[in-house]
Design an enzyme around this catalytic site. Sequence first.
Site, PDB file in Angstrom:
ATOM      1  N   ASP A   1      -5.989   2.948   7.976  1.00  0.00           N
ATOM      2  CA  ASP A   1      -6.801   2.788   7.808  1.00  0.00           C
ATOM      3  C   ASP A   1      -7.308   1.772   7.985  1.00  0.00           C
ATOM      4  OD1 ASP A   1      -7.346   5.438   7.528  1.00  0.00           O
ATOM      5  OD2 ASP A   1      -8.246   5.408   6.121  1.00  0.00           O
TER       6      ASP A   1
ATOM      7  N   VAL B   1      -2.144  -7.396  -4.192  1.00  0.00           N
ATOM      8  CA  VAL B   1      -1.752  -8.676  -3.322  1.00  0.00           C
ATOM      9  C   VAL B   1      -3.014  -9.377  -2.881  1.00  0.00           C
ATOM     10  CG1 VAL B   1      -0.747  -9.011  -0.845  1.00  0.00           C
ATOM     11  CG2 VAL B   1       0.172  -7.070  -2.301  1.00  0.00           C
TER      12      VAL B   1
ATOM     13  N   ALA C   1      -5.091  10.580   7.852  1.00  0.00           N
ATOM     14  CA  ALA C   1      -3.811  10.589   7.355  1.00  0.00           C
ATOM     15  C   ALA C   1      -3.150  10.842   8.409  1.00  0.00           C
ATOM     16  CB  ALA C   1      -3.585  12.082   6.292  1.00  0.00           C
TER      17      ALA C   1
ATOM     18  N   GLY D   1       1.180  -1.434   0.085  1.00  0.00           N
ATOM     19  CA  GLY D   1      -0.379  -0.075  -0.021  1.00  0.00           C
ATOM     20  C   GLY D   1       0.595   1.351   0.310  1.00  0.00           C
TER      21      GLY D   1
ATOM     22  N   GLY E   1      -0.707   4.244   0.110  1.00  0.00           N
ATOM     23  CA  GLY E   1      -0.770   5.602   0.740  1.00  0.00           C
ATOM     24  C   GLY E   1       0.166   6.218   1.898  1.00  0.00           C
ATOM     25  N   PHE E   2      -1.383   7.393   2.652  1.00  0.00           N
ATOM     26  CA  PHE E   2      -0.045   7.901   3.620  1.00  0.00           C
ATOM     27  C   PHE E   2       0.775   7.171   4.591  1.00  0.00           C
ATOM     28  CE2 PHE E   2      -3.523  10.854   2.775  1.00  0.00           C
ATOM     29  CZ  PHE E   2      -2.801  12.332   2.565  1.00  0.00           C
ATOM     30  N   GLY E   3       0.034   5.688   5.396  1.00  0.00           N
ATOM     31  CA  GLY E   3       1.013   4.838   6.375  1.00  0.00           C
ATOM     32  C   GLY E   3       1.942   4.748   4.922  1.00  0.00           C
TER      33      GLY E   3
ATOM     34  N   GLU F   1     -17.348  18.635   1.941  1.00  0.00           N
ATOM     35  CA  GLU F   1     -16.700  18.922   0.811  1.00  0.00           C
ATOM     36  C   GLU F   1     -17.571  18.397  -0.197  1.00  0.00           C
ATOM     37  OE1 GLU F   1     -13.111  16.443   1.118  1.00  0.00           O
ATOM     38  OE2 GLU F   1     -11.976  17.140   2.596  1.00  0.00           O
TER      39      GLU F   1
END
Lengths: 457, 457
Positions: free
Chosen positions: A301, A81, A317, A13, A15-17, A172
């Site tokens: 998450d 995966v 995030a 992954g 993403g942010f992490g 938003e």
Amino acid sequence: MTEDSPVQVVIVGGGFGGLSAASTLAKAPLHLTLIDRKNYYTFQPLLYQVATAGLSPGEIAAPLRSILRRHQNVEVLLGEVIGFDLDRRTVNLADCEVPYDYLIVAAGAGHTYFGHNDWEAIAPSLKGIEDALEIRRRVLLAFELAERRAVARQPALPLNFVIVGAGPTGVELAGTLAEICHHALTHEFRNIDPARAHILLIEGGPRVLAAYPEDLSRSAERQLKHLGVDVRTSTMVDQIEPGAVRFGNTRLEAAVVLWAAGVAASPLGRKIGVPLDREGRVIVHSDLSIPDHPEVFVIGDMASLKDERGKLLPGVAQVAMQEGRFVANLIRKEILQGAPRFPHSEPEGGNLSRPAFHYHDKGSLATIGRAAAVAEIGKLHMSGYPAWLTWLFVHILFLIGFRNRLLVMIQWAWSYFNYERGARLITGSNSLPGWTGLPNSAPSTPVPQENRSHAAD
Amino acid sequence: MTEDSPVQVVIVGGGFGGLSAASTLAKAPLHLTLIDRKNYYTFQPLLYQVATAGLSPGEIAAPLRSILRRHQNVEVLLGEVIGFDLDRRTVNLADCEVPYDYLIVAAGAGHTYFGHNDWEAIAPSLKGIEDALEIRRRVLLAFELAERRAVARQPALPLNFVIVGAGPTGVELAGTLAEICHHALTHEFRNIDPARAHILLIEGGPRVLAAYPEDLSRSAERQLKHLGVDVRTSTMVDQIEPGAVRFGNTRLEAAVVLWAAGVAASPLGRKIGVPLDREGRVIVHSDLSIPDHPEVFVIGDMASLKDERGKLLPGVAQVAMQEGRFVANLIRKEILQGAPRFPHSEPEGGNLSRPAFHYHDKGSLATIGRAAAVAEIGKLHMSGYPAWLTWLFVHILFLIGFRNRLLVMIQWAWSYFNYERGARLITGSNSLPGWTGLPNSAPSTPVPQENRSHAAD
């Protein structure tokens, strides 16, 4: 660590992490493989801007390879995966296996339709670039089809946009859609008035932005109403069908329905084979490792971890990034200390020799629309213009890559002063589920020329 | 023109020709409807930049509505024209009819596969934004899949890119692909070397850029070879199949095949019901009107018109734009002079009271790659850097909309100095026709960790 091959760390992954962990590990003496099913990183906080035609995909996304290219020990692999073999320590893709000494799973979360999976095709949710483009297509197409109906003198369909769920994404989307209808499109149609579009934000709970303090929820609702959004709290959606939404005794025809309700962790969590919480998150130890496998971490998450006061860490995030850095530093330290390779036995309740992760909450920001936002920074609660400026500053600052940052700034400055949306391309099909510009079965109708235009004066 | 309703002009197609006509007519006392099946105008000369990940779609396209919004007498209609009724004077869409007093058909051209329509799915051609995104997806994915094969220690597939047809589009694609392989991607892969990719440009005729003078063709070929493109002229492609191309006695495996050969006018020409030339273009009178219908004009790539020396006008933007302006001025003049509404009878050979269209050739420019181009401006022939700077200047100048112009300039300046491609997102499916990263039938193969990386040193 005396073997001649370097320690192999695999991150699933980007993403942010995952990306925080990767950058932190980039200079350590190890070999890192980052696996993602997309070739790019997405700056998710600005996805709604792509969905509402304010920014182009390329402005909020960057190739993972490009972000990590200066780190010679990092390799990026495009692939999906499909499972893990914790005993043999491999990550399994459809066509190969990637071995690891340490594994970090950071595959994020998606939306759940609470068992109504058939709603997904009717009411898309905003999770990736492709979803954002689909939402953009539907929103823009609704106006085009309405205009075409008007030109052909067919009875108008109500130009209703329904957003289900008033968390940060729903708020938003609703706020920005209102802005588009009332400003960006006003001078562009001759036969319909986009400002008469109806934006409905439906929330099952008693207030919008439920994760924020009550005063900020109230302020957010006021700001939404001021932008022209019809906010309905404590309202449950019973049914979504092509072209309509049912709630209570109401059946509302809708040109576009967007889903911003339930969040569910990535289904990859189930593949790990350890206990999950109700939302499908992996229950991790305080060091973010999983039971019996100190070499496997789950972050962001996908992870279910409580803070000192017993409160579950939110899926934001900041948490993912801090967890990524924490785990990366922990791995780097163990490698540098020459810790034995796993597996080795662990005491019950996790690796007691490791520190526990502590989340440092820097505050929360939610944007609503042009000059409208709420912010909670420690004890400070902000609303409106100051909150929005803070939001703008933080998000431009965090956007990865100088080029994108500059382009986004220009784009925003431009659209702020001109109320313009620069990325209004409809790509893909020219039809909406259940909502037609004109009934396809209708006979060809000539357009009476003399009556149809107010434009020639 | 004494009726109380304004004269109704309909333009089909919002490309160079249609949009030039629309802007010219915008201030005339008439009502104008512009019909296009896309909601945006595409700056086609830069499409190859989208296909090769240098620019985002939003940077070379703008909503037609937005371009024309200040003109109150202009209305834009998103829709697909399915035919014309010249007697009743209506343009027919699937779901309505739009009446006209004057009609301008400017639906452009597409590619022809010379009867091999099954090649289209294997070898896409570059005509619109969606084609460009599909080509981008394939090109980027080829490198990703090759990397994954290498990681999984499967035998490498040859990283061949084949472009069929060495007109301006084929030359641009080949040159830019070579640039990407040799510069933009060099530091981003750990297990393959993008610089070893093979770019093959196949041309049936004896020289590249056949429409240019011979010295410029030779220069273009030299510049292509210098960029690393393998140019094969006088070579006919016999067969395109998933993952391979056959020509002569050769069967070449190819990761990506792109089609830049035959051009065919829009099939809408046939729907008009007047004589066409061999390429499907409508044979027009010298005033660009069609036989027996002085109120109907065909312009741009759809029109077949010879200049004074009997040479067919080329299918380029300059011709389309000049024709659009010519026809618009002619219509405006007739309306202002109070000409009677059509139909009225016409002498054989066209409306003799109208002037003939004359093409003013300002020169031709073709870009090849970074600092590589050819230009023919009157008697002046230029190559290399000066030609490329001219090309750059002209194209930035003509890009519609200040915002886009500025963004594109920044993007280009940035990528010129950094060899970077900013729009490298793979959206859509992660597979290529006939070219797999890994054979799907192969058993799961563990990756031997110790041998696979040269990256950890």
